[in-house]
Design a protein around this motif. Structure first.
Motif, mmCIF file in Angstrom:
data_model
loop_
_atom_site.group_PDB
_atom_site.id
_atom_site.type_symbol
_atom_site.label_atom_id
_atom_site.label_comp_id
_atom_site.label_asym_id
_atom_site.label_seq_id
_atom_site.Cartn_x
_atom_site.Cartn_y
_atom_site.Cartn_z
ATOM 1 N N GLN A 84 0.800 -1.154 0.115
ATOM 2 C CA GLN A 84 0.008 -0.114 -0.026
ATOM 3 C C GLN A 84 0.974 1.123 0.024
ATOM 4 O O GLN A 84 0.549 2.118 -0.603
ATOM 5 C CB GLN A 84 -0.784 0.051 1.385
ATOM 6 C CG GLN A 84 -2.367 -0.086 1.030
ATOM 7 C CD GLN A 84 -3.031 0.085 2.260
ATOM 8 O OE1 GLN A 84 -2.302 0.190 3.312
ATOM 9 N NE2 GLN A 84 -4.299 0.223 1.980
ATOM 10 N N ALA A 85 2.033 1.350 0.742
ATOM 11 C CA ALA A 85 2.813 2.272 0.740
ATOM 12 C C ALA A 85 3.713 2.808 -0.398
ATOM 13 O O ALA A 85 3.730 3.753 -0.627
ATOM 14 C CB ALA A 85 3.910 2.231 1.854
ATOM 15 N N THR A 86 4.001 1.593 -1.043
ATOM 16 C CA THR A 86 4.821 1.782 -2.316
ATOM 17 C C THR A 86 3.804 2.151 -3.430
ATOM 18 O O THR A 86 4.488 3.033 -4.378
ATOM 19 C CB THR A 86 5.510 0.457 -2.699
ATOM 20 O OG1 THR A 86 4.423 -0.557 -2.808
ATOM 21 C CG2 THR A 86 6.656 0.118 -1.716
ATOM 22 N N THR A 87 2.608 1.896 -3.588
ATOM 23 C CA THR A 87 1.638 2.383 -4.564
ATOM 24 C C THR A 87 1.735 3.887 -4.386
ATOM 25 O O THR A 87 1.204 4.470 -5.519
ATOM 26 C CB THR A 87 0.404 1.872 -4.456
ATOM 27 O OG1 THR A 87 -0.124 1.981 -3.400
ATOM 28 C CG2 THR A 87 0.703 0.302 -4.841
ATOM 29 N N ARG A 88 2.199 4.494 -3.517
ATOM 30 C CA ARG A 88 1.709 5.927 -3.332
ATOM 31 C C ARG A 88 3.146 6.609 -3.764
ATOM 32 O O ARG A 88 3.306 7.969 -4.092
ATOM 33 C CB ARG A 88 1.366 6.442 -1.956
ATOM 34 C CG ARG A 88 -0.049 6.050 -1.641
ATOM 35 C CD ARG A 88 -0.377 6.680 -0.139
ATOM 36 N NE ARG A 88 -1.718 6.022 -0.079
ATOM 37 C CZ ARG A 88 -2.094 5.564 1.159
ATOM 38 N NH1 ARG A 88 -1.129 5.785 2.359
ATOM 39 N NH2 ARG A 88 -3.256 5.196 1.619
ATOM 40 N N LEU A 89 4.110 6.105 -4.044
ATOM 41 C CA LEU A 89 5.532 6.457 -4.456
ATOM 42 C C LEU A 89 5.358 6.980 -5.888
ATOM 43 O O LEU A 89 4.776 6.190 -6.737
ATOM 44 C CB LEU A 89 6.721 6.063 -4.221
ATOM 45 C CG LEU A 89 6.830 5.444 -2.700
ATOM 46 C CD1 LEU A 89 7.978 4.436 -2.395
ATOM 47 C CD2 LEU A 89 7.011 6.604 -1.729
ATOM 48 N N PRO A 90 6.069 8.066 -6.442
ATOM 49 C CA PRO A 90 6.037 8.335 -7.925
ATOM 50 C C PRO A 90 6.698 7.210 -8.736
ATOM 51 O O PRO A 90 7.759 6.554 -8.233
ATOM 52 C CB PRO A 90 6.968 9.424 -7.898
ATOM 53 C CG PRO A 90 6.957 10.052 -6.543
ATOM 54 C CD PRO A 90 6.761 8.895 -5.710
ATOM 55 N N THR A 91 6.022 6.521 -9.521
ATOM 56 C CA THR A 91 6.492 5.508 -10.571
ATOM 57 C C THR A 91 6.494 5.833 -11.849
ATOM 58 O O THR A 91 5.788 6.529 -12.343
ATOM 59 C CB THR A 91 5.740 4.191 -9.964
ATOM 60 O OG1 THR A 91 4.393 4.358 -10.424
ATOM 61 C CG2 THR A 91 6.037 3.661 -8.641
ATOM 62 N N LEU A 92 7.120 5.314 -12.674
ATOM 63 C CA LEU A 92 7.224 5.575 -14.174
ATOM 64 C C LEU A 92 6.171 4.742 -14.691
ATOM 65 O O LEU A 92 5.535 3.570 -14.149
ATOM 66 C CB LEU A 92 8.302 5.007 -14.721
ATOM 67 C CG LEU A 92 9.714 5.788 -14.829
ATOM 68 C CD1 LEU A 92 10.870 5.007 -15.287
ATOM 69 C CD2 LEU A 92 9.682 7.112 -15.306
#
Length: 165
Positions: free
Chosen positions: A9-17
């Motif tokens: 859940q936390a990593t889906t909020r990080l900017p990703t390409l």
């Protein structure tokens, strides 16, 4: 709740390409948005599609020149609204006060607004004598689709382009 779920859940909020295959490019965001609307209207599964702005730019558009008169009038107006709000609140909670709290709030609000605007403008010392607003825009907007649906999306958009010409 497990640690793995929380970490995901936390990593889906990080900017990703963005992922997906490019299916079309547009000069404006509105055109890209209309393409997605067209796909949705034709029962295309738009979930997972991405509009990607390429070559982003911060564009600042100048609205007007600032003068002391404009600064003080704007300060008085914003102070009046704040003072009116405070005065209304005071009159609601003060028994038998009448219009006095409203008028006092209005007067003090105008004085406070003018003073704060003057201090802000004077402290800039002529460094920024204009009002503006900023926008983040891109040179072009690419539309990406998941690989499993990319060909169908290209086909639907090509049909639309032929129909529009």
């Amino acid at each position: 709740m497990t640690k793995a779920f929380t970490r995901t859940q936390a990593t889906t909020r990080l900017p990703t390409l963005p992922d997906g295959w490019p299916i079309s490019s547009y000069d404006t965001y509105k055109e890209a948005q209309q393409a997605v609307d067209h796909l949705a209207d034709n029962d295309f599964p738009v979930r997972g599609m991405t509009i990607v702005g390429i070559d982003p730019m911060l564009v600042e558009r100048v609205d007007t020149h600032l003068t002391w008169q404009r600064v003080l009038v704007t300060g008085a107006a914003s102070g009046a609204w704040l003072g009116l709000f405070v005065g209304l609140l005071l009159s609601l909670f003060t028994a038998g006060a009448g219009l006095l709290p409203i008028m006092m709030g209005l007067i003090f609000g105008v004085v406070f607004g003018v003073a704060m605007a003057a201090v802000r403008y004077a402290s800039a010392r002529g460094q920024r004598n204009f009002l503006s607003h900023s926008q983040l825009v891109a040179r072009r907007y690419d539309l990406l689709s998941q690989p499993s649906t990319a060909e169908r999306a290209r086909h639907l958009l090509a049909k639309r382009a032929l129909r529009d010409n």
